[in-house]
Write a protein that holds these residues in place. Structure first.
Motif, PDB file in Angstrom:
ATOM      1  N   TYR A 225       0.814  -1.187   0.000  1.00 33.89           N
ATOM      2  CA  TYR A 225       0.000   0.000   0.000  1.00 33.89           C
ATOM      3  C   TYR A 225       0.866   1.264   0.000  1.00 33.89           C
ATOM      4  CZ  TYR A 225      -4.323  -2.594   0.514  1.00 33.89           C
ATOM      5  OH  TYR A 225      -5.386  -3.413   0.282  1.00 33.89           O
ATOM      6  N   ARG A 226       2.071   1.185   0.532  1.00 31.21           N
ATOM      7  CA  ARG A 226       2.969   2.345   0.490  1.00 31.21           C
ATOM      8  C   ARG A 226       3.294   2.723  -0.949  1.00 31.21           C
ATOM      9  NH1 ARG A 226       7.087   0.551   4.463  1.00 31.21           N
ATOM     10  NH2 ARG A 226       5.547   0.573   6.096  1.00 31.21           N
ATOM     11  N   VAL A 227       3.565   1.736  -1.764  1.00 33.80           N
ATOM     12  CA  VAL A 227       3.870   1.996  -3.174  1.00 33.80           C
ATOM     13  C   VAL A 227       2.642   2.568  -3.859  1.00 33.80           C
ATOM     14  CG1 VAL A 227       4.522   0.947  -5.378  1.00 33.80           C
ATOM     15  CG2 VAL A 227       5.623   0.190  -3.270  1.00 33.80           C
ATOM     16  N   GLU A 228       1.484   2.026  -3.570  1.00 35.56           N
ATOM     17  CA  GLU A 228       0.253   2.506  -4.190  1.00 35.56           C
ATOM     18  C   GLU A 228      -0.054   3.936  -3.790  1.00 35.56           C
ATOM     19  OE1 GLU A 228      -1.530   0.760  -6.653  1.00 35.56           O
ATOM     20  OE2 GLU A 228       0.394  -0.260  -6.444  1.00 35.56           O
ATOM     21  N   LYS A 229       0.305   4.319  -2.582  1.00 29.95           N
ATOM     22  CA  LYS A 229       0.121   5.710  -2.151  1.00 29.95           C
ATOM     23  C   LYS A 229       0.962   6.637  -3.028  1.00 29.95           C
ATOM     24  CE  LYS A 229       0.466   8.708   1.875  1.00 29.95           C
ATOM     25  NZ  LYS A 229       0.896   8.830   3.264  1.00 29.95           N
ATOM     26  N   ASP A 230       2.179   6.214  -3.330  1.00 31.19           N
ATOM     27  CA  ASP A 230       3.053   7.006  -4.196  1.00 31.19           C
ATOM     28  C   ASP A 230       2.561   7.019  -5.641  1.00 31.19           C
ATOM     29  OD1 ASP A 230       4.645   7.473  -1.997  1.00 31.19           O
ATOM     30  OD2 ASP A 230       6.133   5.954  -2.532  1.00 31.19           O
ATOM     31  N   ALA A 231       1.790   5.991  -6.025  1.00 32.28           N
ATOM     32  CA  ALA A 231       1.356   5.842  -7.419  1.00 32.28           C
ATOM     33  C   ALA A 231      -0.026   6.405  -7.692  1.00 32.28           C
ATOM     34  CB  ALA A 231       1.373   4.361  -7.795  1.00 32.28           C
ATOM     35  N   LYS A 232      -0.722   6.881  -6.674  1.00 28.56           N
ATOM     36  CA  LYS A 232      -2.133   7.238  -6.845  1.00 28.56           C
ATOM     37  C   LYS A 232      -2.389   8.324  -7.885  1.00 28.56           C
ATOM     38  CE  LYS A 232      -2.509  10.602  -3.156  1.00 28.56           C
ATOM     39  NZ  LYS A 232      -3.256  11.070  -2.030  1.00 28.56           N
ATOM     40  N   ASP A 233      -1.471   9.249  -8.077  1.00 29.77           N
ATOM     41  CA  ASP A 233      -1.682  10.336  -9.036  1.00 29.77           C
ATOM     42  C   ASP A 233      -0.998  10.095 -10.380  1.00 29.77           C
ATOM     43  OD1 ASP A 233      -3.238  11.817  -7.228  1.00 29.77           O
ATOM     44  OD2 ASP A 233      -1.449  12.661  -6.293  1.00 29.77           O
ATOM     45  N   LEU A 234      -0.442   8.910 -10.575  1.00 31.56           N
ATOM     46  CA  LEU A 234       0.260   8.600 -11.822  1.00 31.56           C
ATOM     47  C   LEU A 234      -0.704   8.027 -12.850  1.00 31.56           C
ATOM     48  CD1 LEU A 234       3.440   6.823 -10.381  1.00 31.56           C
ATOM     49  CD2 LEU A 234       3.190   9.225 -11.054  1.00 31.56           C
TER      50      LEU A 234
ATOM     51  N   GLU B   1       9.186  -1.676 -10.529  1.00 34.98           N
ATOM     52  CA  GLU B   1      10.403  -1.309  -9.809  1.00 34.98           C
ATOM     53  C   GLU B   1      10.328  -1.636  -8.317  1.00 34.98           C
ATOM     54  OE1 GLU B   1      12.525   2.820  -8.418  1.00 34.98           O
ATOM     55  OE2 GLU B   1      11.546   2.791 -10.367  1.00 34.98           O
ATOM     56  N   ARG B   2       9.180  -1.382  -7.703  1.00 30.26           N
ATOM     57  CA  ARG B   2       9.104  -1.488  -6.241  1.00 30.26           C
ATOM     58  C   ARG B   2       8.214  -2.610  -5.725  1.00 30.26           C
ATOM     59  NH1 ARG B   2       7.791   4.434  -4.396  1.00 30.26           N
ATOM     60  NH2 ARG B   2       7.541   3.364  -2.415  1.00 30.26           N
ATOM     61  N   THR B   3       7.137  -2.927  -6.420  1.00 33.08           N
ATOM     62  CA  THR B   3       6.200  -3.942  -5.921  1.00 33.08           C
ATOM     63  C   THR B   3       6.651  -5.344  -6.288  1.00 33.08           C
ATOM     64  OG1 THR B   3       4.373  -2.372  -6.055  1.00 33.08           O
ATOM     65  CG2 THR B   3       3.799  -4.699  -5.930  1.00 33.08           C
ATOM     66  N   ARG B   4       7.068  -5.541  -7.532  1.00 28.24           N
ATOM     67  CA  ARG B   4       7.486  -6.881  -7.974  1.00 28.24           C
ATOM     68  C   ARG B   4       8.558  -7.489  -7.075  1.00 28.24           C
ATOM     69  NH1 ARG B   4       4.396 -10.230 -10.614  1.00 28.24           N
ATOM     70  NH2 ARG B   4       3.303  -9.155 -12.249  1.00 28.24           N
ATOM     71  N   PRO B   5       9.613  -6.741  -6.713  1.00 29.59           N
ATOM     72  CA  PRO B   5      10.621  -7.340  -5.828  1.00 29.59           C
ATOM     73  C   PRO B   5      10.042  -7.764  -4.473  1.00 29.59           C
ATOM     74  CG  PRO B   5      11.515  -5.380  -6.867  1.00 29.59           C
ATOM     75  CD  PRO B   5      10.049  -5.417  -7.205  1.00 29.59           C
ATOM     76  N   GLN B   6       9.104  -6.993  -3.948  1.00 28.71           N
ATOM     77  CA  GLN B   6       8.480  -7.355  -2.678  1.00 28.71           C
ATOM     78  C   GLN B   6       7.650  -8.621  -2.828  1.00 28.71           C
ATOM     79  OE1 GLN B   6       6.327  -4.036  -1.008  1.00 28.71           O
ATOM     80  NE2 GLN B   6       8.107  -2.705  -1.129  1.00 28.71           N
ATOM     81  N   LEU B   7       6.887  -8.717  -3.923  1.00 27.33           N
ATOM     82  CA  LEU B   7       6.100  -9.921  -4.164  1.00 27.33           C
ATOM     83  C   LEU B   7       7.000 -11.144  -4.354  1.00 27.33           C
ATOM     84  CD1 LEU B   7       3.275  -8.635  -6.524  1.00 27.33           C
ATOM     85  CD2 LEU B   7       3.004  -9.523  -4.202  1.00 27.33           C
ATOM     86  N   GLU B   8       8.085 -10.973  -5.085  1.00 33.16           N
ATOM     87  CA  GLU B   8       9.014 -12.090  -5.280  1.00 33.16           C
ATOM     88  C   GLU B   8       9.623 -12.542  -3.960  1.00 33.16           C
ATOM     89  OE1 GLU B   8      11.695 -10.664  -8.274  1.00 33.16           O
ATOM     90  OE2 GLU B   8      10.145 -10.732  -9.825  1.00 33.16           O
ATOM     91  N   SER B   9       9.961 -11.595  -3.119  1.00 33.66           N
ATOM     92  CA  SER B   9      10.511 -11.921  -1.806  1.00 33.66           C
ATOM     93  C   SER B   9       9.480 -12.658  -0.954  1.00 33.66           C
ATOM     94  CB  SER B   9      10.964 -10.644  -1.107  1.00 33.66           C
ATOM     95  OG  SER B   9      11.400 -10.906   0.196  1.00 33.66           O
TER      96      SER B   9
END
Length: 79
Positions: free
Chosen positions: A1-10, A21-29
């Motif tokens: 959700y932190r990444v999504e907060k940064d992405a909300k206006d994109l 860049e940021r979510t995929r590595p977390q999901l893979e981990s």
């Protein structure tokens, strides 16, 4: 959700790039953690059930990360 907060206006393309860049590595981990720990817990224990559920829902869990138009959850629809 932190990444999504940064992405909300994109726009969708930039949101997708940020997710790659940021979510995929977390999901893979997290996926690696699930694999490692699934063999170390009892299947019928609460954590074993949670791990099995996450693994069974893995495709749905990560679907949003491959599409900038999708929301991370469906909370708005459930309201």
């Amino acid at each position: 959700y932190r990444v999504e907060k940064d992405a909300k206006d994109l726009d969708a393309a930039d949101r997708l790039a940020l997710r790659r860049e940021r979510t995929r590595p977390q999901l893979e981990s997290f996926g690696a953690w699930l694999e490692k720990n699934s063999a170390q817990v009892l299947p019928k224990s609460p954590i074993g059930k949670a791990i099995a559920y996450a693994q069974n829902q893995w495709i749905a869990l990560g679907r949003f990360a491959g599409d900038g138009n999708l929301n991370i959850d469906n909370n708005a629809a459930e309201r």
